[in-house]
Design a protein around this motif. Structure first.
Motif, PDB file in Angstrom:
ATOM      1  N   ASP A 247     100.023  50.481 -35.634  1.00 36.01           N
ATOM      2  CA  ASP A 247     100.836  49.286 -35.389  1.00 36.01           C
ATOM      3  C   ASP A 247     101.713  49.424 -34.144  1.00 36.01           C
ATOM      4  OD1 ASP A 247      99.686  48.200 -37.575  1.00 36.01           O
ATOM      5  OD2 ASP A 247     101.394  48.465 -38.926  1.00 36.01           O
ATOM      6  N   MET A 248     101.513  50.486 -33.368  1.00 38.79           N
ATOM      7  CA  MET A 248     102.234  50.591 -32.087  1.00 38.79           C
ATOM      8  C   MET A 248     101.632  49.660 -31.043  1.00 38.79           C
ATOM      9  SD  MET A 248     103.370  54.516 -31.455  1.00 38.79           S
ATOM     10  CE  MET A 248     101.785  55.267 -31.706  1.00 38.79           C
ATOM     11  N   SER A 249     100.432  49.126 -31.339  1.00 38.84           N
ATOM     12  CA  SER A 249      99.767  48.302 -30.307  1.00 38.84           C
ATOM     13  C   SER A 249      99.315  46.952 -30.870  1.00 38.84           C
ATOM     14  CB  SER A 249      98.558  49.057 -29.743  1.00 38.84           C
ATOM     15  OG  SER A 249      97.651  49.400 -30.792  1.00 38.84           O
ATOM     16  N   THR A 250     100.113  46.401 -31.810  1.00 47.35           N
ATOM     17  CA  THR A 250      99.672  45.197 -32.539  1.00 47.35           C
ATOM     18  C   THR A 250      99.468  43.956 -31.666  1.00 47.35           C
ATOM     19  OG1 THR A 250     101.985  44.964 -33.145  1.00 47.35           O
ATOM     20  CG2 THR A 250     100.518  45.754 -34.863  1.00 47.35           C
ATOM     21  N   PHE A 251     100.081  43.907 -30.471  1.00 48.38           N
ATOM     22  CA  PHE A 251      99.913  42.710 -29.615  1.00 48.38           C
ATOM     23  C   PHE A 251      99.002  43.027 -28.426  1.00 48.38           C
ATOM     24  CE2 PHE A 251     101.944  39.043 -27.127  1.00 48.38           C
ATOM     25  CZ  PHE A 251     101.336  38.078 -27.923  1.00 48.38           C
ATOM     26  N   MET A 252      98.228  44.079 -28.572  1.00 49.95           N
ATOM     27  CA  MET A 252      97.398  44.520 -27.449  1.00 49.95           C
ATOM     28  C   MET A 252      95.923  44.380 -27.811  1.00 49.95           C
ATOM     29  SD  MET A 252      97.827  48.109 -25.617  1.00 49.95           S
ATOM     30  CE  MET A 252      96.554  48.877 -24.699  1.00 49.95           C
ATOM     31  N   THR A 253      95.224  43.543 -27.074  1.00 48.79           N
ATOM     32  CA  THR A 253      93.788  43.418 -27.284  1.00 48.79           C
ATOM     33  C   THR A 253      93.110  43.073 -25.962  1.00 48.79           C
ATOM     34  OG1 THR A 253      92.100  42.554 -28.798  1.00 48.79           O
ATOM     35  CG2 THR A 253      93.709  40.937 -27.978  1.00 48.79           C
ATOM     36  N   GLY A 254      91.875  43.528 -25.814  1.00 50.04           N
ATOM     37  CA  GLY A 254      91.132  43.261 -24.580  1.00 50.04           C
ATOM     38  C   GLY A 254      91.546  44.153 -23.428  1.00 50.04           C
ATOM     39  N   HIS A 255      92.256  45.230 -23.767  1.00 44.53           N
ATOM     40  CA  HIS A 255      92.785  46.101 -22.720  1.00 44.53           C
ATOM     41  C   HIS A 255      91.844  47.291 -22.470  1.00 44.53           C
ATOM     42  CE1 HIS A 255      96.105  47.394 -20.219  1.00 44.53           C
ATOM     43  NE2 HIS A 255      95.928  48.619 -20.660  1.00 44.53           N
ATOM     44  N   ALA A 256      91.785  47.726 -21.241  1.00 43.97           N
ATOM     45  CA  ALA A 256      91.063  48.960 -20.907  1.00 43.97           C
ATOM     46  C   ALA A 256      92.133  50.006 -20.609  1.00 43.97           C
ATOM     47  CB  ALA A 256      90.166  48.740 -19.700  1.00 43.97           C
ATOM     48  N   LEU A 257      92.349  50.897 -21.548  1.00 40.67           N
ATOM     49  CA  LEU A 257      93.437  51.873 -21.431  1.00 40.67           C
ATOM     50  C   LEU A 257      92.948  53.107 -20.673  1.00 40.67           C
ATOM     51  CD1 LEU A 257      96.356  52.556 -22.165  1.00 40.67           C
ATOM     52  CD2 LEU A 257      95.541  53.446 -24.349  1.00 40.67           C
ATOM     53  N   VAL A 258      93.427  53.230 -19.457  1.00 36.78           N
ATOM     54  CA  VAL A 258      92.988  54.326 -18.584  1.00 36.78           C
ATOM     55  C   VAL A 258      93.949  55.508 -18.712  1.00 36.78           C
ATOM     56  CG1 VAL A 258      92.581  54.999 -16.186  1.00 36.78           C
ATOM     57  CG2 VAL A 258      91.969  52.688 -16.945  1.00 36.78           C
ATOM     58  N   ILE A 259      93.391  56.664 -19.032  1.00 33.38           N
ATOM     59  CA  ILE A 259      94.198  57.894 -19.136  1.00 33.38           C
ATOM     60  C   ILE A 259      93.472  58.923 -18.278  1.00 33.38           C
ATOM     61  CG2 ILE A 259      95.199  59.621 -20.715  1.00 33.38           C
ATOM     62  CD1 ILE A 259      93.860  56.756 -22.455  1.00 33.38           C
ATOM     63  N   ASP A 260      93.887  59.071 -17.024  1.00 35.12           N
ATOM     64  CA  ASP A 260      93.077  59.885 -16.104  1.00 35.12           C
ATOM     65  C   ASP A 260      93.890  60.646 -15.062  1.00 35.12           C
ATOM     66  OD1 ASP A 260      93.852  57.880 -14.382  1.00 35.12           O
ATOM     67  OD2 ASP A 260      91.838  57.410 -13.681  1.00 35.12           O
ATOM     68  N   GLY A 261      95.174  60.867 -15.341  1.00 33.91           N
ATOM     69  CA  GLY A 261      95.983  61.645 -14.399  1.00 33.91           C
ATOM     70  C   GLY A 261      96.071  61.007 -13.023  1.00 33.91           C
ATOM     71  N   GLY A 262      95.831  59.699 -12.975  1.00 36.49           N
ATOM     72  CA  GLY A 262      95.982  58.960 -11.712  1.00 36.49           C
ATOM     73  C   GLY A 262      94.718  58.884 -10.874  1.00 36.49           C
ATOM     74  N   GLU A 263      93.597  59.341 -11.411  1.00 37.06           N
ATOM     75  CA  GLU A 263      92.358  59.411 -10.598  1.00 37.06           C
ATOM     76  C   GLU A 263      91.954  58.065 -10.008  1.00 37.06           C
ATOM     77  OE1 GLU A 263      88.870  60.744 -12.708  1.00 37.06           O
ATOM     78  OE2 GLU A 263      87.654  60.754 -10.894  1.00 37.06           O
ATOM     79  N   CYS A 264      92.097  57.005 -10.789  1.00 37.22           N
ATOM     80  CA  CYS A 264      91.573  55.731 -10.259  1.00 37.22           C
ATOM     81  C   CYS A 264      92.653  54.837  -9.679  1.00 37.22           C
ATOM     82  CB  CYS A 264      90.700  55.029 -11.283  1.00 37.22           C
ATOM     83  SG  CYS A 264      91.576  54.342 -12.666  1.00 37.22           S
ATOM     84  N   ILE A 265      93.796  55.420  -9.344  1.00 34.40           N
ATOM     85  CA  ILE A 265      94.838  54.613  -8.674  1.00 34.40           C
ATOM     86  C   ILE A 265      94.290  54.165  -7.315  1.00 34.40           C
ATOM     87  CG2 ILE A 265      97.111  54.680  -7.553  1.00 34.40           C
ATOM     88  CD1 ILE A 265      97.967  56.711  -9.723  1.00 34.40           C
TER      89      ILE A 265
END
Ligand code: NAP
Length: 265
Positions: A247-265
């Motif tokens: 329930d930490m992300s209850t208003f979040m949908t359709g998101h692409a959550l990127v966790i990559d140490g900044g690689e694709c900045i």
């Protein structure tokens, strides 16, 4: 030690107690870490993997921490088996709240190098299998008032990747598909988000290691290419999985959550 690796203790952290989750490709790497994190935080987790023994070992590891879970062998390219496992989960627990559809495939090469079978298998695992699993779960989630579907893409789903045409193409496609599902099922309170890891040190990178010319060269590549200068850990990925599942992300949908140490900045 990340939050996901820590036994549940913080009273303010939204518990997954009472939630039921099924994870594919969970015998190793990111899927394993996410499945273990959800179980530690109170969910009833069905740990599945192509290799039933690997899935069972995850349950054993949890058991040694005093946490229970169940396991099953599951090939995500077997449509009937995927639906049957989801139905079995609902029959056992009464509902399913979280699907982490995680297993994927990487074949290296550019347009002239990738064998057509490699492209077909990439599509089958990186797109079609998620479609099948999501389709099998939505009816159950709707009947129970909602749920969270997490589909593993990659940061190669939001940026282009040198000589990885089959991988980048299918990982982009699954981000698009997840967004479409999110739009279609938001009214049913079923959230769909894609997880986009960067370099996480798991057996999954064995092929890329060979492509790079060995471990030493890969280490040099990671330290130079990733702005944070290092690999991500499976624990860091599990924190994001907990966030998307809970329930930490209850208003979040359709998101692409990127966790990559900044690689694709
Ligand atoms: P991993 O440690 O290799 O774990 C993947 C697990 O999935 C393995 O146990 C594998 O079994 C299993 N699997 C393979 N084919 C399957 C199938 N048909 N049905 C069910 N399970 C199957 O890899 P990971 O790091 O967790 O990565 C896997 C996913 O994360 C993929 O979708 C990948 O694209 C994504 N990803 C990973 C990274 C990274 O750097 N690690 C980065 C971006 C995205 P076998 O070992 O027997 O094949």
């Amino acid at each position: 030690m990340t939050l996901a690796e820590t036994p549940f203790s913080a009273p303010h952290f939204p518990t997954l107690k009472g939630r039921v989750a099924l994870v594919t490709g969970a015998g190793s790497g990111i899927g394993r870490a996410g499945a273990m994190a959800m179980a530690r935080h109170g969910a009833k987790v069905v740990v599945t993997d192509l290799d039933a023994d690997k899935a069972a070992q995850v349950v054993e590891a949890l058991k040694s921490e005093g946490v229970s879970a169940t396991s099953a062998g599951l090939d995500v390219t077997d449509d009937k088996a995927v639906s049957a496992e989801i139905d079995r989960t609902v029959k056992t627990y009464g509902h399913i709240d979280v699907l982490h559809s995680h297993a994927g495939y990487q074949v290296e090469g550019n347009l002239e190098q990738v064998p057509l079978e490699g492209l077909d298998l990439s599509w089958k695992l990186n797109v079609r299998s998620h479609f099948v699993a999501a389709r099998a779960v939505v009816g159950h989630m709707r009947a129970h008032g909602g749920g969270s579907v997490i589909i593993t893409s990659s940061n190669s789903g939001v940026q282009y990747d040198r000589e990885m045409i089959a991988y980048a193409t299918t990982k982009h496609a699954v981000v698009a598909m997840t967004r479409q599902m999110a739009a279609d099922y938001a009214k049913d309170n079923i959230r769909f988000n894609s997880l986009c890891p960067g370099f996480i040190d798991t057996p999954f990178n064995a092929g890329f290691e060979t492509q790079m010319g060995g471990r030493e060269k890969l280490e040099r590549y990671v330290s130079k290419t990733i702005p944070m200068g290092r690999w991500g850990t499976t624990g860091e990925m599990a924190d994001s999985i907990l966030f998307l599942a809970s329930d930490m992300s209850t208003f979040m949908t359709g998101h692409a959550l990127v966790i990559d140490g900044g690689e694709c900045i």
